[in-house]
Design a protein around this motif. Structure first.
Motif, short mmCIF file in Angstrom:
data_model
loop_
_atom_site.label_atom_id
_atom_site.label_comp_id
_atom_site.label_asym_id
_atom_site.label_seq_id
_atom_site.Cartn_x
_atom_site.Cartn_y
_atom_site.Cartn_z
N MET A 1 88.03 -6.07 -92.65
CA MET A 1 86.80 -6.78 -92.89
C MET A 1 85.66 -6.04 -92.20
O MET A 1 85.81 -5.55 -91.08
N VAL A 2 84.53 -5.97 -92.84
CA VAL A 2 83.35 -5.31 -92.29
C VAL A 2 82.36 -6.38 -91.86
O VAL A 2 82.06 -7.31 -92.60
N HIS A 3 81.89 -6.25 -90.63
CA HIS A 3 80.86 -7.14 -90.10
C HIS A 3 79.59 -6.33 -89.96
O HIS A 3 79.63 -5.15 -89.66
N GLU A 4 78.45 -6.98 -90.13
CA GLU A 4 77.18 -6.28 -90.04
C GLU A 4 76.22 -7.04 -89.13
O GLU A 4 76.18 -8.27 -89.16
N ALA A 5 75.48 -6.29 -88.33
CA ALA A 5 74.47 -6.89 -87.46
C ALA A 5 73.17 -6.11 -87.64
O ALA A 5 73.19 -4.88 -87.72
N ALA A 6 72.06 -6.82 -87.70
CA ALA A 6 70.76 -6.19 -87.94
C ALA A 6 70.11 -5.65 -86.67
O ALA A 6 69.22 -4.83 -86.73
N ASN A 7 70.57 -6.14 -85.51
CA ASN A 7 69.99 -5.69 -84.24
C ASN A 7 71.03 -5.85 -83.14
O ASN A 7 72.13 -6.35 -83.37
N THR A 8 70.67 -5.44 -81.94
CA THR A 8 71.65 -5.47 -80.85
C THR A 8 72.02 -6.89 -80.43
O THR A 8 73.16 -7.13 -80.02
N GLU A 9 71.10 -7.83 -80.56
CA GLU A 9 71.42 -9.21 -80.21
C GLU A 9 72.49 -9.76 -81.14
O GLU A 9 73.45 -10.40 -80.70
N GLU A 10 72.35 -9.50 -82.45
CA GLU A 10 73.36 -9.94 -83.41
C GLU A 10 74.69 -9.23 -83.15
O GLU A 10 75.76 -9.84 -83.24
N ALA A 11 74.62 -7.94 -82.84
CA ALA A 11 75.84 -7.18 -82.55
C ALA A 11 76.56 -7.75 -81.34
O ALA A 11 77.79 -7.90 -81.35
N THR A 12 75.82 -8.09 -80.32
CA THR A 12 76.41 -8.68 -79.11
C THR A 12 77.13 -9.98 -79.44
O THR A 12 78.28 -10.17 -79.04
N ARG A 13 76.46 -10.85 -80.17
CA ARG A 13 77.09 -12.13 -80.55
C ARG A 13 78.34 -11.89 -81.40
O ARG A 13 79.37 -12.54 -81.20
N LEU A 14 78.25 -10.97 -82.33
CA LEU A 14 79.37 -10.67 -83.20
C LEU A 14 80.57 -10.16 -82.41
O LEU A 14 81.70 -10.60 -82.60
N ILE A 15 80.33 -9.23 -81.49
CA ILE A 15 81.42 -8.67 -80.68
C ILE A 15 82.03 -9.74 -79.79
O ILE A 15 83.25 -9.80 -79.62
N GLU A 16 81.20 -10.61 -79.24
CA GLU A 16 81.70 -11.69 -78.37
C GLU A 16 82.61 -12.65 -79.12
O GLU A 16 83.51 -13.24 -78.53
N HIS A 17 82.38 -12.82 -80.43
CA HIS A 17 83.13 -13.82 -81.20
C HIS A 17 84.13 -13.22 -82.18
O HIS A 17 84.71 -13.95 -82.98
N THR A 18 84.36 -11.94 -82.11
CA THR A 18 85.30 -11.30 -83.03
C THR A 18 86.40 -10.63 -82.22
O THR A 18 86.13 -9.79 -81.37
N GLN A 19 87.63 -10.98 -82.50
CA GLN A 19 88.76 -10.48 -81.72
C GLN A 19 89.35 -9.17 -82.24
O GLN A 19 89.92 -8.42 -81.49
N ASP A 20 89.24 -8.91 -83.52
CA ASP A 20 90.01 -7.83 -84.13
C ASP A 20 89.16 -6.65 -84.60
O ASP A 20 89.39 -6.10 -85.66
N LEU A 21 88.21 -6.23 -83.80
CA LEU A 21 87.38 -5.10 -84.19
C LEU A 21 88.16 -3.80 -84.08
O LEU A 21 88.87 -3.57 -83.10
N ASP A 22 88.03 -2.95 -85.09
CA ASP A 22 88.70 -1.65 -85.09
C ASP A 22 87.74 -0.53 -84.73
O ASP A 22 88.16 0.51 -84.21
N LEU A 23 86.46 -0.72 -85.01
CA LEU A 23 85.48 0.35 -84.86
C LEU A 23 84.08 -0.25 -84.78
O LEU A 23 83.79 -1.23 -85.46
N ILE A 24 83.24 0.34 -83.95
CA ILE A 24 81.83 -0.03 -83.91
C ILE A 24 81.04 1.18 -84.39
O ILE A 24 81.16 2.27 -83.83
N LEU A 25 80.26 1.00 -85.43
CA LEU A 25 79.37 2.04 -85.96
C LEU A 25 77.96 1.59 -85.61
O LEU A 25 77.47 0.59 -86.13
N LEU A 26 77.33 2.30 -84.68
CA LEU A 26 76.07 1.86 -84.09
C LEU A 26 74.94 2.80 -84.44
O LEU A 26 75.01 3.99 -84.13
N ASP A 27 73.92 2.29 -85.06
CA ASP A 27 72.73 3.09 -85.38
C ASP A 27 71.86 3.18 -84.13
O ASP A 27 71.68 2.20 -83.41
N ILE A 28 71.33 4.36 -83.89
CA ILE A 28 70.42 4.52 -82.74
C ILE A 28 69.11 3.79 -83.01
O ILE A 28 68.55 3.16 -82.13
#
Length: 134
Positions: A1-28
């Motif tokens: 499953m692919v999760h998407e976040a528009a900014n770092t705040e959304e990314a933080t919340r997503l990471i905090e609530h997702t247990q099975d992340l395989d990879l983080i692709l982060l735009d500078i």
């Protein structure tokens, strides 16, 4: 499953609530806090999840900074889709992915590259042998 976040705040919340992340692709280039500035927080939240930087920048300083902070890949936006997928597959298999043209730019400052790779090794992302091969 692919999760998407528009900014770092959304990314933080997503990471905090997702247990099975395989990879983080982060735009500078993110709205608000940029990706490099957000990396330490994201690494703290998901220390075992490989992180790749995606960027329109091909600057040596950004590549070194990303490696120093624990990124195991750097994908310039100038890469085609095949190169991007190959980079992600390599990282998911435990490797480090930096395009050859960026490694060529980094080669002129071998000491800084060696230090960056040692930082990646110390964080336990790669074995000593994987660093030697890279």
């Amino acid at each position: 499953m692919v999760h998407e976040a528009a900014n770092t705040e959304e990314a933080t919340r997503l990471i905090e609530h997702t247990q099975d992340l395989d990879l983080i692709l982060l735009d500078i280039d993110l709205p608000g806090t940029d990706g490099l500035s957000a990396m330490p927080m994201l690494r703290k939240l998901a220390p075992d999840v490989p992180l790749i930087i995606l960027s329109g920048s091909e600057s040596v300083q950004n590549v070194k900074a990303a490696l120093d902070m624990g990124a195991v890949g750097y994908i310039p936006k100038s890469c085609n889709s095949h190169e991007m997928l190959s980079a992600m597959r390599l990282v998911l298999q435990g490797g480090i992915s930096i395009p050859a043209r960026l490694l060529g730019k980094l080669k002129s400052s071998d000491v800084a590259v060696d230090e960056s790779l040692q930082n990646v090794e110390q964080q336990g992302v790669l074995t000593k042998r994987q660093i030697e091969v890279l």
